[in-house]
Design a protein around this motif. Structure first.
Motif, mmCIF file in Angstrom:
data_model
loop_
_atom_site.group_PDB
_atom_site.id
_atom_site.type_symbol
_atom_site.label_atom_id
_atom_site.label_comp_id
_atom_site.label_asym_id
_atom_site.label_seq_id
_atom_site.Cartn_x
_atom_site.Cartn_y
_atom_site.Cartn_z
ATOM 1 N N LEU A 83 0.747 -1.142 -0.219
ATOM 2 C CA LEU A 83 -0.068 0.151 0.009
ATOM 3 C C LEU A 83 0.966 1.239 -0.052
ATOM 4 O O LEU A 83 0.301 2.254 -0.388
ATOM 5 C CB LEU A 83 -1.007 0.007 1.290
ATOM 6 C CG LEU A 83 -2.058 -0.957 1.348
ATOM 7 C CD1 LEU A 83 -2.320 -1.111 2.514
ATOM 8 C CD2 LEU A 83 -3.026 -0.757 -0.017
ATOM 9 N N THR A 84 2.126 1.238 0.473
ATOM 10 C CA THR A 84 3.183 2.379 0.792
ATOM 11 C C THR A 84 4.040 2.463 -0.529
ATOM 12 O O THR A 84 4.976 3.390 -0.731
ATOM 13 C CB THR A 84 3.603 2.331 2.002
ATOM 14 O OG1 THR A 84 4.320 0.954 2.098
ATOM 15 C CG2 THR A 84 2.686 2.421 2.996
ATOM 16 N N GLY A 85 3.792 1.428 -1.378
ATOM 17 C CA GLY A 85 4.823 1.634 -2.615
ATOM 18 C C GLY A 85 6.150 0.814 -2.415
ATOM 19 O O GLY A 85 6.556 0.521 -1.188
ATOM 20 N N GLY A 86 6.836 0.543 -3.326
ATOM 21 C CA GLY A 86 8.200 0.095 -3.297
ATOM 22 C C GLY A 86 8.333 -1.383 -3.281
ATOM 23 O O GLY A 86 9.192 -1.964 -3.266
ATOM 24 N N GLN A 87 6.950 -1.991 -3.351
ATOM 25 C CA GLN A 87 7.147 -3.540 -3.512
ATOM 26 C C GLN A 87 5.844 -4.122 -4.456
ATOM 27 O O GLN A 87 5.059 -3.221 -4.837
ATOM 28 C CB GLN A 87 6.445 -4.055 -2.112
ATOM 29 C CG GLN A 87 7.597 -3.905 -0.938
ATOM 30 C CD GLN A 87 7.067 -4.469 0.078
ATOM 31 O OE1 GLN A 87 5.912 -5.158 0.469
ATOM 32 N NE2 GLN A 87 7.968 -4.702 1.211
ATOM 33 N N GLY A 88 6.134 -5.057 -4.928
ATOM 34 C CA GLY A 88 5.234 -5.861 -5.973
ATOM 35 C C GLY A 88 5.857 -6.231 -7.133
ATOM 36 O O GLY A 88 6.937 -5.671 -7.397
ATOM 37 N N THR A 89 5.511 -7.122 -7.915
ATOM 38 C CA THR A 89 5.806 -7.784 -9.123
ATOM 39 C C THR A 89 4.721 -7.854 -9.919
ATOM 40 O O THR A 89 3.527 -8.043 -9.428
ATOM 41 C CB THR A 89 6.690 -9.033 -8.839
ATOM 42 O OG1 THR A 89 5.588 -10.137 -8.387
ATOM 43 C CG2 THR A 89 7.722 -9.031 -7.786
ATOM 44 N N VAL A 90 5.006 -8.243 -11.286
ATOM 45 C CA VAL A 90 3.946 -8.375 -12.289
ATOM 46 C C VAL A 90 3.583 -9.896 -12.354
ATOM 47 O O VAL A 90 2.372 -10.175 -12.248
ATOM 48 C CB VAL A 90 4.910 -8.247 -13.766
ATOM 49 C CG1 VAL A 90 3.796 -8.711 -14.750
ATOM 50 C CG2 VAL A 90 4.940 -6.564 -14.163
#
Length: 323
Positions: free
Chosen positions: A263-270
């Protein structure tokens, strides 16, 4: 524990596939998953979600949100349909190609406006894209005369409903876009800057990165993938509708967070977003397969979103505890 939380979306996908397969065997004596129609239906539903969620993934990784994707989809769908209708079915592939180009340009305009508002006017992305959500919706309804724009084009239908080697063309399009977005996010400087922007914008600015240019590119990419979803919609259903992407907006946002974005950004992948899209598609098809009314899908997806947020917060607490 931390690794288990990181892989929860994979485990959840396996769990719901197993649940619906056991249900099918016990209740109907048939199979849920091991049937070509089921696989194609789930894949097509997941591709619809992915086309809105792929570009959105990069925006969320950068610490922002794009609520206008639903009507980037509708705007592109209506623009293409109007062009194809204006040129006429007799033009064949020429009408389809020009319609695709114009529809995609319509989506790009929305992305450019979003990027300009966020990057140069410093409007919070939630508010800015909520505004363009309304503008794109209204513009699509105005140019469509408040109605669905139907077209007659066998060439368009052959793309929207075509199958290549057993794989529906919309699924192939979504797969290609997923590979491109994965490459951008995981193997390029653009991806490095996107992660860094979500983690610490000040450090990115100190490193000399053109943050404004990066943000505009991210919002344009988000609009493009959503716009392609609108083009596919028009070719599948031989019609362009201003609300083409509205029913999928919740699912697209959910897919990104279910897939592990923060939710705060900086993480995640396709890759995580792809898994999230398939989780939602399996839930959709599974509930229909079970004979439940379609509105139960919203309840189920809403519960999964809550679980995803809880997992995200638990992961952040563990990370903070160990840092």
């Amino acid at each position: 524990m931390k690794s288990l939380l990181a892989a929860w979306s994979w485990l959840f996908l396996i769990l719901i596939l197993g649940f619906f397969e056991i249900y099918a065997r016990v209740e109907t004596g048939s199979t849920f998953l091991f049937h070509l129609y089921s696989i194609q239906s789930i894949a097509v539903a997941a591709s619809q979600i992915l086309l809105l969620a792929l570009g959105l993934t990069l925006v969320i990784v950068a610490g922002h949100i794009d609520l206008s994707i639903a009507f980037s989809t509708g705007f592109a769908a209506v623009a293409m349909a109007l062009v194809v209708r204006f040129i006429g079915a007799d033009a064949g592939w020429l009408a389809v190609i020009i319609g695709l180009v114009v529809g995609l340009l319509a989506a790009v305009i929305v992305g450019l406006i979003n990027g300009w508002l966020v990057a140069f006017i410093n409007v919070p992305s939630f508010i800015g894209t909520l505004g363009t959500y309304g503008i794109a919706r209204g513009a699509a309804l105005i140019i469509a005369g408040g109605a669905t724009v139907s077209i007659r084009s066998e060439e368009a239908r052959s793309i929207g409903n075509g199958i290549v080697l057993g794989v529906p063309i919309p699924v192939l399009v979504a797969a290609v876009l997923a590979v491109i977005c994965h490459y951008l996010l995981s193997y390029t400087k653009f991806g490095v800057h996107t992660y860094a922007l979500g983690a610490n914008r000040a450090s990115v600015e100190r490193a000399g990165v053109n943050v404004e240019k990066q943000l505009v590119a991210l919002f344009v990419l988000s609009a493009i993938t959503a716009g392609i979803g609108g083009l596919i919609y028009t070719m599948r259903f031989s019609a362009g509708a201003a609300n083409a992407g509205e029913p999928i907006l919740l699912y697209a946002v959910a897919a990104v967070f279910i897939g592990g974005a923060s939710l705060t950004g900086g993480q995640g992948t396709v890759t995580g977003t792809v898994i999230g899209a398939f989780i939602i598609a399996v839930i959709q098809f599974g509930l229909v397969f079970s004979g439940l009314p379609p509105y139960w899908q919203f309840v189920a997806v809403g519960l999964v979103i809550i679980v995803a947020v809880v997992v995200d917060q638990s992961r952040d607490r563990l990370t903070g505890a160990r840092s």
